[in-house]
Design a protein around this motif. Structure first.
Motif, mmCIF file in Angstrom:
data_model
loop_
_atom_site.group_PDB
_atom_site.id
_atom_site.type_symbol
_atom_site.label_atom_id
_atom_site.label_comp_id
_atom_site.label_asym_id
_atom_site.label_seq_id
_atom_site.Cartn_x
_atom_site.Cartn_y
_atom_site.Cartn_z
ATOM 1 N N VAL A 293 31.028 -24.062 -45.750
ATOM 2 C CA VAL A 293 31.519 -24.850 -44.616
ATOM 3 C C VAL A 293 31.109 -26.320 -44.727
ATOM 4 C CG1 VAL A 293 31.583 -22.865 -43.076
ATOM 5 C CG2 VAL A 293 29.531 -24.285 -43.132
ATOM 6 N N GLN B 211 30.983 -29.640 -35.990
ATOM 7 C CA GLN B 211 29.947 -29.049 -36.842
ATOM 8 C C GLN B 211 29.469 -27.723 -36.269
ATOM 9 O OE1 GLN B 211 27.271 -32.458 -36.879
ATOM 10 N NE2 GLN B 211 27.699 -32.822 -39.056
ATOM 11 N N ARG C 66 31.925 -25.032 -37.030
ATOM 12 C CA ARG C 66 31.836 -24.625 -38.437
ATOM 13 C C ARG C 66 30.623 -23.725 -38.673
ATOM 14 N NH1 ARG C 66 32.550 -30.502 -40.876
ATOM 15 N NH2 ARG C 66 32.002 -29.615 -42.909
ATOM 16 N N ILE D 215 31.539 -20.323 -37.549
ATOM 17 C CA ILE D 215 32.339 -19.659 -38.589
ATOM 18 C C ILE D 215 31.427 -19.163 -39.710
ATOM 19 C CG2 ILE D 215 34.103 -20.037 -40.357
ATOM 20 C CD1 ILE D 215 35.376 -22.085 -38.362
ATOM 21 N N ALA D 216 30.449 -19.982 -40.106
ATOM 22 C CA ALA D 216 29.500 -19.572 -41.157
ATOM 23 C C ALA D 216 28.737 -18.328 -40.729
ATOM 24 C CB ALA D 216 28.529 -20.710 -41.449
ATOM 25 N N LEU E 294 39.441 -29.278 -38.671
ATOM 26 C CA LEU E 294 38.820 -27.956 -38.746
ATOM 27 C C LEU E 294 39.848 -26.872 -39.064
ATOM 28 C CD1 LEU E 294 36.131 -26.564 -38.622
ATOM 29 C CD2 LEU E 294 36.373 -26.342 -36.151
ATOM 30 N N GLU F 255 40.125 -26.872 -42.692
ATOM 31 C CA GLU F 255 38.929 -26.252 -43.257
ATOM 32 C C GLU F 255 38.987 -24.729 -43.140
ATOM 33 O OE1 GLU F 255 35.242 -26.774 -45.218
ATOM 34 O OE2 GLU F 255 36.837 -28.173 -44.763
ATOM 35 N N MET F 256 39.435 -24.238 -42.001
ATOM 36 C CA MET F 256 39.523 -22.786 -41.792
ATOM 37 C C MET F 256 40.542 -22.157 -42.726
ATOM 38 S SD MET F 256 39.209 -22.628 -37.640
ATOM 39 C CE MET F 256 40.211 -21.177 -37.595
ATOM 40 N N LEU G 68 38.962 -21.967 -46.180
ATOM 41 C CA LEU G 68 37.957 -20.904 -46.241
ATOM 42 C C LEU G 68 38.603 -19.528 -46.300
ATOM 43 C CD1 LEU G 68 35.285 -22.134 -43.673
ATOM 44 C CD2 LEU G 68 34.884 -21.645 -46.084
#
Length: 366
Positions: A124, A141, A144, A147-148, A175, A178-179, A182
């Motif tokens: 992340v 943040q 994230r 999510i981590a 985000l 980013e998702m 991932l």
């Protein structure tokens, strides 16, 4: 070749008192898919997610994860990772401790725990915040980190319940990117609940559109947008211009329609309606071409109108054109010329028959 099905809902129903909030929900979700549940508030999407998570029990039907029946199985036995709308981080714990929490409950050895937490923080892109506390991080943040924490236990299934709705527009977009990265990198099967159509179109392999507890359509983002199964799906996804009218004729070449403003239009045979049917007629703003002169292109719908106003929106410009009793919205790529269209200017609009969507009005058969 058989498909690997990670999640299956069979005739799932949920009631709260006499109110049926999820009705006859059926779906198979393949390993590695990202499927969005999309719909307005109260449509049943979060209730369905909570049944998959084990927070609610269905009143009817079967719920299977990895082929195993989950009815009655508690949430902590389902190998799930879940990210909520709110971050739900423990304020008195460091980021490392927050992410490691699920591993600690599972009694994972300390060396393995450290390696897994560090790995997921790298994923992340926040390895440098391990010793900070949640209040020291920005909203993006913190989400994230949430999510981590969901990913560190290596779940079979990742459940995302409107995880971006509390963020501002720019951060939400970052985000979201980013998702998606991932999800594709890890390959975890994901169910994403949202009321935001753009998020669903961007994130998903398939979308489930719900309304009043019922599944209106399940399909790829392209199918949902370009081949909607109902008027609700069409109007919920994206913008569209609506006129009322009647089907005058159906033959091998397509449909001939007449709007209640006297405009003659043409549609293709995808629209399964018969002559005499009163219909709603739709065309999306980006499917319309605007000309300053009457070019007389053949094989298209063509009307003339008067510019009411234009709105410059960066990459594209929206132009509202008065056509009889209707205001038709046109979306065009922004150029200096298009942005300079003047109020009161006469223009000509064209769109193809295949870009016309026709739905019978209430009380009308097909």
């Amino acid at each position: 070749m058989s498909k690997n099905i990670d999640v299956e809902l069979r005739n799932i129903q949920k009631r709260f008192g006499s109110n049926v909030v999820v009705d006859n929900f059926n779906i198979q979700i393949e390993q590695g898919e990202c499927v969005s549940f999309l719909g307005p508030s109260g449509c049943g999407k979060t209730t369905t997610l909570n049944m998959i998570a084990g927070f609610l029990e269905p009143d009817q039907g079967e719920l299977l994860i990895k082929g195993k029946r989950m009815n009655g199985v508690p949430s902590n036995k389902r190998e799930l990772g879940m990210v909520f709308q709110t971050y739900s981080l423990f304020p008195h714990m460091t980021i490392f401790e927050n992410v490691a929490y699920g591993l600690k409950l599972r009694k994972v050895p300390k060396s393995e725990m450290t390696a897994r937490v560090n790995k997921v923080l790298e994923l992340v892109k926040l390895p440098h915040v391990a010793e900070r506390y949640p209040k020291q991080l920005s909203g993006g943040q913190r989400q994230r980190i949430a999510i981590a924490r969901a990913l560190v236990t290596e779940p079979t299934l990742l459940l995302l319940d409107e995880p971006l709705s509390n963020l501002d527009a720019k951060l939400r977009e970052e985000l979201r990117d980013e998702m998606k990265r991932l999800q594709q990198e890890i390959g975890v099967t994901t169910i994403f609940v949202t009321h935001d159509q753009e998020e669903a179109l961007y994130m998903s392999n398939r979308i489930v559109v719900l309304d009043h507890g019922k599944v209106e359509q399940i399909g790829t983002p392209w199918d949902i947008y370009n081949r909607p199964a109902s008027e609700f799906v069409h109007t919920f996804i994206g913008k569209s211009n609506r006129m009322l009218g009647v089907i005058e004729k159906v033959d091998d070449s397509g449909l001939r329609l007449r709007s209640d403003a006297g405009i003659q239009l043409f549609g293709d045979l995808r629209n399964k309606v018969g002559p005499g049917t009163s219909v709603s007629i739709y065309v999306r703003p980006e499917k319309i071409t605007l000309h300053r002169e009457n070019r007389g292109t053949s094989g298209v719908n063509r009307v003339n109108g008067t510019v009411k106003q234009t709105s410059f929106l960066g990459a594209y410009t929206e132009c509202e054109v008065e056509v009889g009793k209707y205001s038709i919205m046109v979306r065009m790529q922004s150029t200096q010329q298009e942005s300079a269209l003047a109020s009161g200017q006469e223009v000509y609009l064209e769109w193809k028959p295949e870009d016309v969507f026709v739905f019978p009005r209430e009380g009308q058969g097909s």
